[in-house]
Scaffold this active site. Structure first.
Site, PDB file in Angstrom:
ATOM      1  N   THR A  98      37.676  65.627 -20.246  1.00 24.42           N
ATOM      2  CA  THR A  98      38.086  67.005 -19.920  1.00 24.42           C
ATOM      3  C   THR A  98      38.922  67.603 -21.036  1.00 24.42           C
ATOM      4  O   THR A  98      38.788  68.787 -21.362  1.00 24.42           O
ATOM      5  CB  THR A  98      38.914  67.001 -18.614  1.00 24.42           C
ATOM      6  OG1 THR A  98      38.057  66.613 -17.557  1.00 24.42           O
ATOM      7  CG2 THR A  98      39.492  68.368 -18.305  1.00 24.42           C
ATOM      8  N   SER A 103      33.759  60.566 -19.399  1.00 24.36           N
ATOM      9  CA  SER A 103      34.051  59.137 -19.359  1.00 24.36           C
ATOM     10  C   SER A 103      33.252  58.382 -18.300  1.00 24.36           C
ATOM     11  O   SER A 103      33.224  57.153 -18.307  1.00 24.36           O
ATOM     12  CB  SER A 103      35.546  58.885 -19.185  1.00 24.36           C
ATOM     13  OG  SER A 103      35.956  59.149 -17.871  1.00 24.36           O
ATOM     14  N   THR A 108      39.607  61.117 -18.040  1.00 24.99           N
ATOM     15  CA  THR A 108      40.541  60.404 -17.161  1.00 24.99           C
ATOM     16  C   THR A 108      39.831  59.508 -16.140  1.00 24.99           C
ATOM     17  O   THR A 108      40.415  58.544 -15.658  1.00 24.99           O
ATOM     18  CB  THR A 108      41.423  61.409 -16.390  1.00 24.99           C
ATOM     19  OG1 THR A 108      40.588  62.263 -15.608  1.00 24.99           O
ATOM     20  CG2 THR A 108      42.282  62.229 -17.334  1.00 24.99           C
ATOM     21  N   ASP A 109      38.556  59.834 -15.838  1.00 22.14           N
ATOM     22  CA  ASP A 109      37.911  59.142 -14.708  1.00 22.14           C
ATOM     23  C   ASP A 109      37.813  57.633 -14.904  1.00 22.14           C
ATOM     24  O   ASP A 109      37.974  56.870 -13.958  1.00 22.14           O
ATOM     25  CB  ASP A 109      36.515  59.731 -14.452  1.00 22.14           C
ATOM     26  CG  ASP A 109      36.610  61.158 -13.936  1.00 22.14           C
ATOM     27  OD1 ASP A 109      37.701  61.573 -13.513  1.00 22.14           O
ATOM     28  OD2 ASP A 109      35.587  61.874 -13.966  1.00 22.14           O
TER      29      ASP A 109
HETATM   30  N1  ASP Z   1      35.040  63.864 -15.822  1.00 20.66           N
HETATM   31  C1  ASP Z   1      36.100  63.842 -16.807  1.00 20.66           C
HETATM   32  C2  ASP Z   1      35.991  62.546 -17.597  1.00 20.66           C
HETATM   33  O1  ASP Z   1      36.411  61.526 -17.128  1.00 20.66           O
HETATM   34  C3  ASP Z   1      37.412  63.957 -16.133  1.00 20.66           C
HETATM   35  C4  ASP Z   1      38.619  64.021 -17.056  1.00 20.66           C
HETATM   36  O2  ASP Z   1      38.587  63.768 -18.227  1.00 20.66           O
HETATM   37  O3  ASP Z   1      39.680  64.359 -16.502  1.00 20.66           O
HETATM   38  O4  ASP Z   1      35.480  62.567 -18.674  1.00 20.66           O
END
Ligand code: ASP
Length: 332
Positions: free
Chosen positions: A12, A54, A85-86
């Site tokens: 993100t 991710s 973050t995932d």
């Molecule tokens: N879907 C995103 C990822 O994990 C979520 C994030 O980065 O917060 O790449």
């Protein structure tokens, strides 16, 4: 002057809105522009490793990131890796095992909102990551919401909130307050400065995570064995229970461990340790030759099992690895 390498992988933090929703589009040179005003105390270098949400980061990508860190760490005071973050907790944990005895900072960060969003948390998280390098916090960590968390203790706990990562079963390593950074621990691991970094990226990725529900059918273990899974992490109930009335999971587990497939038992509870000695159901489970996961997070247990299976298939040696904490993952 601190020398910092920024590695980007997507997520993100680097995303922009496209036709089909948010997707990574911002690269390291643009991210670094946001850090310009930190001043002359830093010399940044950058490298774009991948452009992925991710959800698509898997063991192959972990190995590429780990190898890049290993090849470049000598030239820098620390490395910051931006990541979605995932699955960040899995990647941070995997790198913690692949890169042991790290004498420098390797910090993962990301954000809940893209860097270009007016409400973004990205800047704060990047600054926190820079502070981890500044303070010389050794090992793989996650910097998020003004907190630095040991890589093997981080878990993503919120899909939308900015306090998205918690440090599970261990205090955070450092936190930023209005009066500055409070550092509680300077290394994720017992650092031996006389030894070099221990790099080993051999992983057995055929590891399965099974979360039990009341009524899970024992045949699932036959299916996992038939699929040639080499290790299983079992998320059992509470302190470490499972059913054997009506549907006998114990009997099938004995078949699995008897075939030499290690089974690590963790708890479905996020907080505190599992303890198979407390209840009769737990003791019956222990008697089937499973390995206690103690207070490890699921993310740490899965990646540790992958890494340990990359080192050995010997049952006693696997158990010995799990009795030790290699990168701060377990309270021993
Ligand atoms: N879907 C995103 C990822 O994990 C979520 C994030 O980065 O917060 O790449």
């Amino acid at each position: 002057m601190k020398r910092i390498l920024l590695l980007t992988t997507g997520g993100t933090i680097a995303s922009r809105q496209g036709d089909q929703g948010l997707a990574p589009a911002i690269h390291s040179d643009e991210i670094l522009r946001y850090l310009d005003h930190l001043g002359n105390g830093y010399q940044f270098a950058q490298r774009d490793l991948m452009d992925l949400d991710s959800s698509n980061i898997q063991p192959e990508e972990w190995r590429l990131i780990a190898r890049t860190v290993y090849e470049h760490l000598a030239d820098y005071d620390g490395i910051i890796i931006t990541h979605g973050t995932d699955t960040m907790a899995y990647t941070a944990s995997a790198l913690s095992f692949m890169l042991q005895n790290l004498p420098k900072s390797v910090v993962f960060t990301g954000s809940q909102l893209p860097l270009e969003d007016p409400h973004t948390d990205a800047l704060q998280n990047l600054y926190t990551a820079v502070s981890a390098v500044d303070e010389g916090i050794c090992g793989v960590t996650v910097a998020f919401n003004r907190r630095i968390i040991c890589g093997t203790r981080a878990v993503k706990v919120s899909t939308m909130g900015f306090d998205a990562f918690h440090s599970i079963n261990a205090p955070p390593m450092a936190e930023i307050y209005a009066d500055g950074m409070r550092v509680y621990r300077r290394s994720t691991h017992e650092l031996d400065p006389t030894r070099p970094i221990q790099f080993d990226d051999t992983l057995e990725s055929n590891v399965f995570l099974l979360k039990l529900i009341p009524g899970t059918r024992p045949e699932i273990f036959d299916a996992l064995a038939a699929m040639d899974y080499k290790g299983i992490v079992l998320e059992a109930f509470g302190a470490g229970g499972l059913h054997y009335i009506n549907r006998d999971l114990l009997d099938r587990l004995e078949m699995i461990t008897g075939r030499g497939i290690p089974v690590v038992v963790c708890s479905q509870c996020l907080y505190e340790r599992s303890d198979l000695s407390i209840y009769e159901v737990g003791q019956r489970l222990l008697a089937k030759g499973v390995i206690p996961g103690n207070d490890m997070t699921t993310e740490a247990a899965v990646t540790k099992l992958m890494w340990v299976l990359g080192q050995t298939r010997n049952r006693e040696e696997i158990e010995r690895y799990f009795r030790r904490s290699l990168a701060g993952e377990s309270t021993v």
